[in-house]
Design a protein around this motif. Structure first.
Motif, PDB file in Angstrom:
ATOM      1  N   LEU A  92     -10.714  -5.074   0.973  1.00  0.00           N
ATOM      2  CA  LEU A  92      -9.945  -3.849   0.746  1.00  0.00           C
ATOM      3  C   LEU A  92     -10.659  -2.644   1.340  1.00  0.00           C
ATOM      4  O   LEU A  92     -10.037  -1.770   1.952  1.00  0.00           O
ATOM      5  N   ASN A 146     -10.515  -2.759   5.158  1.00  0.00           N
ATOM      6  CA  ASN A 146      -9.149  -2.454   5.569  1.00  0.00           C
ATOM      7  C   ASN A 146      -8.886  -0.965   5.481  1.00  0.00           C
ATOM      8  O   ASN A 146      -8.260  -0.360   6.351  1.00  0.00           O
ATOM      9  N   LYS A 147      -9.417  -0.359   4.429  1.00  0.00           N
ATOM     10  CA  LYS A 147      -9.181   1.067   4.213  1.00  0.00           C
ATOM     11  C   LYS A 147      -9.867   1.919   5.275  1.00  0.00           C
ATOM     12  O   LYS A 147      -9.293   2.876   5.785  1.00  0.00           O
ATOM     13  N   SER A 181      -3.605   4.360   7.802  1.00  0.00           N
ATOM     14  CA  SER A 181      -2.278   3.958   7.322  1.00  0.00           C
ATOM     15  C   SER A 181      -1.611   5.119   6.599  1.00  0.00           C
ATOM     16  O   SER A 181      -1.145   4.970   5.481  1.00  0.00           O
ATOM     17  N   ASP A 219       1.802   8.999   2.879  1.00  0.00           N
ATOM     18  CA  ASP A 219       1.160   7.787   2.355  1.00  0.00           C
ATOM     19  C   ASP A 219      -0.285   8.089   1.979  1.00  0.00           C
ATOM     20  O   ASP A 219      -1.110   8.348   2.849  1.00  0.00           O
ATOM     21  N   LEU A 271       5.470   2.476   2.212  1.00  0.00           N
ATOM     22  CA  LEU A 271       4.309   1.625   1.946  1.00  0.00           C
ATOM     23  C   LEU A 271       4.186   1.309   0.461  1.00  0.00           C
ATOM     24  O   LEU A 271       4.454   2.155  -0.391  1.00  0.00           O
ATOM     25  N   ARG A 272       3.739   0.088   0.169  1.00  0.00           N
ATOM     26  CA  ARG A 272       3.526  -0.342  -1.220  1.00  0.00           C
ATOM     27  C   ARG A 272       2.279  -1.225  -1.269  1.00  0.00           C
ATOM     28  O   ARG A 272       2.322  -2.354  -1.734  1.00  0.00           O
ATOM     29  N   THR A 273       1.158  -0.732  -0.759  1.00  0.00           N
ATOM     30  CA  THR A 273      -0.066  -1.534  -0.727  1.00  0.00           C
ATOM     31  C   THR A 273      -1.056  -1.030  -1.767  1.00  0.00           C
ATOM     32  O   THR A 273      -0.880   0.038  -2.356  1.00  0.00           O
ATOM     33  N   LEU A 274      -2.126  -1.809  -1.976  1.00  0.00           N
ATOM     34  CA  LEU A 274      -3.150  -1.413  -2.939  1.00  0.00           C
ATOM     35  C   LEU A 274      -3.934  -0.198  -2.464  1.00  0.00           C
ATOM     36  O   LEU A 274      -4.415   0.589  -3.271  1.00  0.00           O
ATOM     37  N   THR A 275      -4.093  -0.047  -1.150  1.00  0.00           N
ATOM     38  CA  THR A 275      -4.921   1.031  -0.626  1.00  0.00           C
ATOM     39  C   THR A 275      -4.127   2.262  -0.210  1.00  0.00           C
ATOM     40  O   THR A 275      -4.705   3.315   0.017  1.00  0.00           O
ATOM     41  N   SER A 276      -2.827   2.137  -0.074  1.00  0.00           N
ATOM     42  CA  SER A 276      -2.021   3.289   0.333  1.00  0.00           C
ATOM     43  C   SER A 276      -0.578   3.055  -0.045  1.00  0.00           C
ATOM     44  O   SER A 276      -0.054   1.953   0.111  1.00  0.00           O
ATOM     45  N   PHE A 277       0.079   4.094  -0.577  1.00  0.00           N
ATOM     46  CA  PHE A 277       1.479   3.970  -0.928  1.00  0.00           C
ATOM     47  C   PHE A 277       2.175   5.300  -0.654  1.00  0.00           C
ATOM     48  O   PHE A 277       1.544   6.353  -0.589  1.00  0.00           O
TER      49      PHE A 277
END
Length: 244
Positions: A23, A26-27, A32, A52, A234-240
């Protein structure tokens, strides 16, 4: 049963650090933040942005017109330390902007010009002084953006003109223009000046497919634009997506 539980705990302890490392990498390695579109047809112009990030306290700002420039509405958020940051705006002339994060790219500095984030903040000055994309480009060339750039600026005006300003392949600023008339311009998290050279993310592809379809079917309206922005949320753990 006890042995099974202990084994499960050991496996979890091994996997959790790996998961957090993935994570984290990726961040920091994959920008993103934000999908931005400008689309126009006839006299209708739409500007859409998905913000986001992870900030919880969202803010609207209002700037009155005065001798220093145009009035505007700004959208942003408050950082945990109390600092306010506005990530997008539209002024009374219909000049709108928002920002994408991008991989860092080198620039040729112009030390003879004022730095874009000192003295007179670049985006603040554009919001006060520019009514058209042509004016944005002229004013942008007055600033020094330093020796690197990890964002790109997407501007649109009430005529439907639009430009994305990013770090060019030659180290100078690149100005990627929207085609005149009934057309659109999309920016996400790769440098748009490199559109023919880098991999496109799924949001860029999806938005372009939807916009092409919308233009072909003559379904150019606010609801269609709203549907596009929802499709690239976006609907991810690191960005939404906090707001559109």
């Amino acid at each position: 049963m006890k042995a099974i539980i202990l084994k499960a705990i050991r496996i979890a302890c091994l996997l959790l650090p790996l998961g957090f490392l993935v994570l984290y990498l990726n961040k920091i390695n994959t920008p993103s933040s934000c999908t931005i579109i400008t689309a126009s047809k006839g006299e209708e112009v739409f500007f859409g942005n998905n913000e986001d990030s992870h900030f919880e306290e969202l803010l609207l700002g209002f700037r009155s017109a005065n001798v220093n420039g145009y009035g505007s509405i700004l959208v942003g958020f408050r950082h945990p330390d109390g600092q306010i940051e506005f990530g997008g705006a539209m002024n009374e002339k219909g000049l709108a902007w928002d920002v994408n994060s991008t991989p860092n790219a080198n620039l040729n500095p112009n030390p003879e010009k004022p730095l874009h984030y000192f003295d007179d903040n670049y985006l603040g000055m554009i919001t006060r002084k520019a009514a058209t994309v042509e004016e944005v480009i002229r004013l942008t060339n007055l600033f020094n953006f330093g020796d690197s750039m990890n964002v790109q600026y997407h501007f649109a005006d009430s005529s439907g003109d639009a430009v994305v300003i990013s770090a060019g392949k030659d180290g100078e600023l690149a100005f990627t223009r929207k085609h005149p008339g009934g057309s659109f311009l999309v920016s996400t998290n790769f440098n748009l000046d490199l559109v023919d050279e880098v991999k496109h993310d799924w949001r860029f592809k999806t938005a372009n497919e939807y916009l092409n379809d919308m233009m072909a079917k003559d379904s150019f309206n606010a609801q269609s634009i709203s549907n596009i922005m929802e499709a690239v949320r976006l609907r991810t753990l690191t960005s939404f997506t906090m707001y559109t």
